[in-house]
Design a protein around this motif. Structure first.
Motif, PDB file in Angstrom:
ATOM      1  N   PHE A 169       0.803  -1.226   0.000  1.00 46.67           N
ATOM      2  CA  PHE A 169       0.000   0.000   0.000  1.00 46.67           C
ATOM      3  C   PHE A 169       0.841   1.284   0.000  1.00 46.67           C
ATOM      4  N   ALA A 170       2.168   1.172   0.131  1.00 46.51           N
ATOM      5  CA  ALA A 170       3.039   2.354   0.229  1.00 46.51           C
ATOM      6  C   ALA A 170       2.651   3.234   1.403  1.00 46.51           C
ATOM      7  N   VAL A 171       2.250   2.594   2.491  1.00 46.86           N
ATOM      8  CA  VAL A 171       1.908   3.264   3.753  1.00 46.86           C
ATOM      9  C   VAL A 171       2.734   2.593   4.841  1.00 46.86           C
ATOM     10  N   GLY A 190       2.594   7.197   0.547  1.00 49.36           N
ATOM     11  CA  GLY A 190       3.722   7.898   1.142  1.00 49.36           C
ATOM     12  C   GLY A 190       3.539   8.323   2.582  1.00 49.36           C
ATOM     13  N   VAL A 191       2.453   7.916   3.227  1.00 48.07           N
ATOM     14  CA  VAL A 191       2.263   8.261   4.642  1.00 48.07           C
ATOM     15  C   VAL A 191       3.244   7.466   5.495  1.00 48.07           C
ATOM     16  N   VAL A 192       3.914   8.167   6.431  1.00 48.65           N
ATOM     17  CA  VAL A 192       4.849   7.532   7.361  1.00 48.65           C
ATOM     18  C   VAL A 192       4.471   7.960   8.778  1.00 48.65           C
ATOM     19  N   VAL A 193       4.287   6.981   9.660  1.00 55.92           N
ATOM     20  CA  VAL A 193       3.922   7.245  11.052  1.00 55.92           C
ATOM     21  C   VAL A 193       4.897   6.498  11.945  1.00 55.92           C
ATOM     22  N   GLY A 194       5.618   7.242  12.797  1.00 53.89           N
ATOM     23  CA  GLY A 194       6.673   6.664  13.611  1.00 53.89           C
ATOM     24  C   GLY A 194       6.182   5.900  14.833  1.00 53.89           C
ATOM     25  N   GLU A 195       7.119   5.246  15.481  1.00 54.43           N
ATOM     26  CA  GLU A 195       6.835   4.281  16.544  1.00 54.43           C
ATOM     27  C   GLU A 195       6.036   4.852  17.709  1.00 54.43           C
ATOM     28  N   THR A 196       6.365   6.046  18.179  1.00 54.14           N
ATOM     29  CA  THR A 196       5.709   6.591  19.373  1.00 54.14           C
ATOM     30  C   THR A 196       4.664   7.648  19.024  1.00 54.14           C
ATOM     31  N   ALA A 197       4.258   7.702  17.760  1.00 57.14           N
ATOM     32  CA  ALA A 197       3.218   8.655  17.346  1.00 57.14           C
ATOM     33  C   ALA A 197       1.863   8.224  17.893  1.00 57.14           C
ATOM     34  N   ILE A 205      -5.857  12.701   7.303  1.00 58.81           N
ATOM     35  CA  ILE A 205      -4.461  12.856   6.900  1.00 58.81           C
ATOM     36  C   ILE A 205      -4.359  12.545   5.418  1.00 58.81           C
ATOM     37  N   LEU A 206      -3.758  13.439   4.653  1.00 60.76           N
ATOM     38  CA  LEU A 206      -3.618  13.220   3.226  1.00 60.76           C
ATOM     39  C   LEU A 206      -2.272  12.557   2.890  1.00 60.76           C
ATOM     40  N   HIS A 207      -2.050  12.361   1.611  1.00 60.02           N
ATOM     41  CA  HIS A 207      -0.889  11.608   1.140  1.00 60.02           C
ATOM     42  C   HIS A 207       0.428  12.327   1.433  1.00 60.02           C
ATOM     43  N   HIS A 208       1.482  11.527   1.523  1.00 61.22           N
ATOM     44  CA  HIS A 208       2.849  12.004   1.723  1.00 61.22           C
ATOM     45  C   HIS A 208       3.014  12.827   3.008  1.00 61.22           C
ATOM     46  N   VAL A 209       2.258  12.482   4.019  1.00 57.70           N
ATOM     47  CA  VAL A 209       2.433  13.096   5.340  1.00 57.70           C
ATOM     48  C   VAL A 209       3.400  12.249   6.155  1.00 57.70           C
TER      49      VAL A 209
END
Length: 304
Positions: A169-171, A190-197, A205-209
């Motif tokens: 899914f490129a997420v 392109g959505v990236v969400v880190g470990e402690t988020a 939330i839109l793309h490439h965030v």
């Protein structure tokens, strides 16, 4: 709600936030009613589409019409989407179905996410369209299962699932990240969400965030997104910063410090519309209204 859709019972119109604990019997029954109502709508849509487009009849039967519940359909569809030559669809189906069946809050969150996409995205023509084709929705539901595995200390499997979601899914959402319900990942690429988020309820939330770290911190190092926040395409939020309830982050912005509730941050580096001392505030919930640009009319610095 669009014409012809089944409506949930009135007591279900405002689901409670953050389903983090066991539901009470009354709440569990209400959530089950909501799920059943939505599932009936999805099956009706699938039957309509199968009649209108015979080329999709077999696909719609195998993914929706042959299943007795939303959780079974979702488990089947995710299993087929995320399988590989060495990670079999049957194994994934069992994993998803067992996880959904053991925690009613996961299905309640999926229902809220489906309703969010249908209401907020004018391109979402039906619930069945979202269930089958919205990769942001599918990635989020797979993440919920990965997060459950992470919390059960089944971390190798959680990370393997994260990797498959990223590939397909490129997420890229770390399985430790916490996500509320009624969440829309619109387009999602392109959505990236880190470990402690942490992402609250009714967030869009839109793309490439990117919700990332600063690269030099350890421990709790990722953003905390409040309820009702809207984050525009390509925005980057770095570090253990707070985006307050009902705030708005403009497309392409880079946020490195806290954003107060009900304010709008835009630019690189991001600044508050109206100024730091007396920022402009809005009353609506941007995560639900999806209003990206109304602040421009009162922003005298905007010139082309």
């Amino acid at each position: 709600m669009p014409t012809g859709e089944l409506r949930p019972p009135s007591h279900l119109s405002a689901p409670p936030p953050h389903p983090t604990g066991p539901a009470t019997p009354t709440a569990a029954a209400a959530a089950s009613d909501d799920e059943d109502c939505l599932w009936a709508q999805i099956k009706a849509e699938a039957r309509r589409d199968a009649e209108a487009e015979p080329a999709l009849a077999s696909y719609l039967y195998s993914t929706i019409l042959s299943h007795s519940s939303l959780k079974r359909s979702l488990a089947f569809h995710l299993g087929n989407k995320l399988c590989s030559s060495t990670l079999l669809s049957t194994l994934l189906y069992d994993l998803f179905l067992n996880t959904f069946s053991s925690d009613a809050s996961l299905c309640a969150a999926a229902v809220a996410d489906l309703r969010a996409a249908r209401v907020r995205d004018p391109a979402c023509v039906s619930f069945s369209h979202c269930l089958l084709n919205y990769k942001g929705f599918l990635a989020c539901q797979a993440h919920r299962v990965a997060h459950k595995l992470w919390m059960q200390s089944r971390r190798p499997l959680a990370l393997a699932l994260q990797s498959r979601v990223s590939d397909v899914f490129a997420v890229d959402i770390h399985p430790a990240a916490r996500i509320g319900k009624g969440v829309l990942f619109d387009h999602a690429t392109g959505v990236v969400v880190g470990e402690t988020a942490v992402i609250g309820n009714n967030v869009s939330i839109l793309h490439h965030v990117t919700l990332g770290g600063t690269g030099k911190a350890s421990g709790d190092r990722h953003p905390k997104i409040g309820d009702g926040v809207l984050i525009g395409a390509g925005a980057t939020i770095l570090g253990n910063v707070s985006i307050g309830e009902g705030a708005k982050v403009g497309a392409g912005s880079v946020v490195l410090i806290d954003v107060p509730p009900r304010t709008t941050a835009v630019g690189n580096p991001a600044r508050l519309v109206g100024g730091k001392e007396t920022p402009s505030k809005h009353e609506e919930c941007p995560g639900e209204s999806m209003d990206h640009t109304s602040f421009i009319s009162g922003w005298s610095d905007y010139i082309i």
